[in-house]
Design a protein around this motif. Sequence first.
Motif, PDB file in Angstrom:
ATOM      1  N   ILE A 191      31.399  49.535  37.475  1.00  0.00           N
ATOM      2  CA  ILE A 191      32.596  48.861  37.991  1.00  0.00           C
ATOM      3  C   ILE A 191      32.371  48.476  39.448  1.00  0.00           C
ATOM      4  O   ILE A 191      32.000  49.314  40.274  1.00  0.00           O
ATOM      5  CB  ILE A 191      33.840  49.766  37.897  1.00  0.00           C
ATOM      6  CG1 ILE A 191      34.101  50.163  36.442  1.00  0.00           C
ATOM      7  CG2 ILE A 191      35.056  49.073  38.501  1.00  0.00           C
ATOM      8  CD1 ILE A 191      34.532  49.013  35.567  1.00  0.00           C
ATOM      9  N   GLU A 192      32.573  47.197  39.757  1.00  0.00           N
ATOM     10  CA  GLU A 192      32.457  46.725  41.133  1.00  0.00           C
ATOM     11  C   GLU A 192      33.845  46.362  41.664  1.00  0.00           C
ATOM     12  O   GLU A 192      34.556  45.555  41.064  1.00  0.00           O
ATOM     13  CB  GLU A 192      31.547  45.507  41.206  1.00  0.00           C
ATOM     14  CG  GLU A 192      31.354  44.983  42.630  1.00  0.00           C
ATOM     15  CD  GLU A 192      30.369  43.823  42.673  1.00  0.00           C
ATOM     16  OE1 GLU A 192      30.805  42.691  42.984  1.00  0.00           O
ATOM     17  OE2 GLU A 192      29.180  44.058  42.396  1.00  0.00           O
ATOM     18  N   GLU A 193      34.230  46.967  42.762  1.00  0.00           N
ATOM     19  CA  GLU A 193      35.540  46.689  43.362  1.00  0.00           C
ATOM     20  C   GLU A 193      35.419  45.561  44.386  1.00  0.00           C
ATOM     21  O   GLU A 193      34.507  45.548  45.208  1.00  0.00           O
ATOM     22  CB  GLU A 193      36.107  47.935  44.047  1.00  0.00           C
ATOM     23  CG  GLU A 193      37.480  47.708  44.679  1.00  0.00           C
ATOM     24  CD  GLU A 193      38.085  48.961  45.289  1.00  0.00           C
ATOM     25  OE1 GLU A 193      39.092  48.855  46.015  1.00  0.00           O
ATOM     26  OE2 GLU A 193      37.528  50.060  45.039  1.00  0.00           O
ATOM     27  N   ARG A 194      36.341  44.615  44.316  1.00  0.00           N
ATOM     28  CA  ARG A 194      36.416  43.529  45.280  1.00  0.00           C
ATOM     29  C   ARG A 194      37.848  43.417  45.783  1.00  0.00           C
ATOM     30  O   ARG A 194      38.731  44.143  45.319  1.00  0.00           O
ATOM     31  CB  ARG A 194      35.956  42.208  44.646  1.00  0.00           C
ATOM     32  CG  ARG A 194      34.526  42.248  44.094  1.00  0.00           C
ATOM     33  CD  ARG A 194      34.124  40.905  43.493  1.00  0.00           C
ATOM     34  NE  ARG A 194      32.781  40.949  42.891  1.00  0.00           N
ATOM     35  CZ  ARG A 194      32.191  39.913  42.326  1.00  0.00           C
ATOM     36  NH1 ARG A 194      32.804  38.731  42.269  1.00  0.00           N
ATOM     37  NH2 ARG A 194      30.981  40.041  41.809  1.00  0.00           N
ATOM     38  N   HIS A 195      38.067  42.499  46.703  1.00  0.00           N
ATOM     39  CA  HIS A 195      39.419  42.317  47.237  1.00  0.00           C
ATOM     40  C   HIS A 195      39.757  40.837  47.286  1.00  0.00           C
ATOM     41  O   HIS A 195      38.908  39.995  47.599  1.00  0.00           O
ATOM     42  CB  HIS A 195      39.545  42.932  48.632  1.00  0.00           C
ATOM     43  CG  HIS A 195      39.411  44.434  48.623  1.00  0.00           C
ATOM     44  ND1 HIS A 195      38.188  45.069  48.618  1.00  0.00           N
ATOM     45  CD2 HIS A 195      40.358  45.402  48.588  1.00  0.00           C
ATOM     46  CE1 HIS A 195      38.381  46.378  48.593  1.00  0.00           C
ATOM     47  NE2 HIS A 195      39.689  46.609  48.573  1.00  0.00           N
ATOM     48  N   ASP A 196      41.001  40.532  46.919  1.00  0.00           N
ATOM     49  CA  ASP A 196      41.427  39.136  46.926  1.00  0.00           C
ATOM     50  C   ASP A 196      41.828  38.707  48.340  1.00  0.00           C
ATOM     51  O   ASP A 196      41.666  39.460  49.312  1.00  0.00           O
ATOM     52  CB  ASP A 196      42.557  38.904  45.920  1.00  0.00           C
ATOM     53  CG  ASP A 196      43.844  39.660  46.249  1.00  0.00           C
ATOM     54  OD1 ASP A 196      44.027  40.072  47.426  1.00  0.00           O
ATOM     55  OD2 ASP A 196      44.672  39.827  45.349  1.00  0.00           O
ATOM     56  N   GLY A 197      42.343  37.473  48.452  1.00  0.00           N
ATOM     57  CA  GLY A 197      42.671  36.925  49.771  1.00  0.00           C
ATOM     58  C   GLY A 197      43.744  37.676  50.518  1.00  0.00           C
ATOM     59  O   GLY A 197      43.865  37.536  51.737  1.00  0.00           O
TER      60      GLY A 197
END
Length: 252
Positions: A191-197
């Motif tokens: 699982i790779e966590e990212r962040h939106d704008g």
Amino acid sequence: MRILITNDDGIHAEGLEVLERIARTLSDDVWIVAPETDQSGLAHSLTLSEPLRLRKVREKTYALRGTPTDCVIMAIKSLMDKAPDLVLSGVNSGQNVADDVTYSGTVAGAMEGTLLGVRSIAISQAYNFVNGRIVPWDVVEALAPDLLKKLVEIDLPAGTLLNVNFPNCPVDEVKGVVVTDQGQMTHGLSIEERHDGRGFPYFWLKFGRRDFSPEANSDIKAISNGYISVTPLKLDLTNHAVQEQISKALED
């Protein structure tokens, strides 16, 4: 021979066009019912909570807003006046070997055909990834017709489907065909966590490097060594070897 084609990469996938050309070397009665959008990794799932939207692309060719399983059911139970003699699922962009068959929508399309009593074959083409996918479609298109002509003549037992994988190498370097076992690979998903704008987190499933078991007759080893792999799979998932062990344990 009447042939039904489906896939999990969707109605616009290049592999579907390749498979249609392959199928037409076997028959002129070819039907296509494929997902409207990419359904990779959905395995043997059904669409139960949403309607199935069907779009006619051309004669005997339809796009369905659903899974590969939905497509096979729609074709056989609704669209076709009689059942096909053969279901071909693919050609998948990427191999479907070892433990990955449990995730594969391509294999699931063949699985559903088998459940409905139709001879079914899943077909996949291994590829290289260099700044994007480089899929050697010419390998499967050149070699699948003659292989399929032999496979369709085999008297398979009920509940059995064939999973066929073509190696990632030039046509003239393919060493032959091997009848294989389903191999094993280490689990390669994370699982790779990212962040939106706005800074809120979201997550992607991510593929990682995987090791495979060195069994001499495994599907993954065969295609890694330049062979076409043909693996008979069965719908019965019962571990018969363990039944007696469990029965004795329950007698105490």
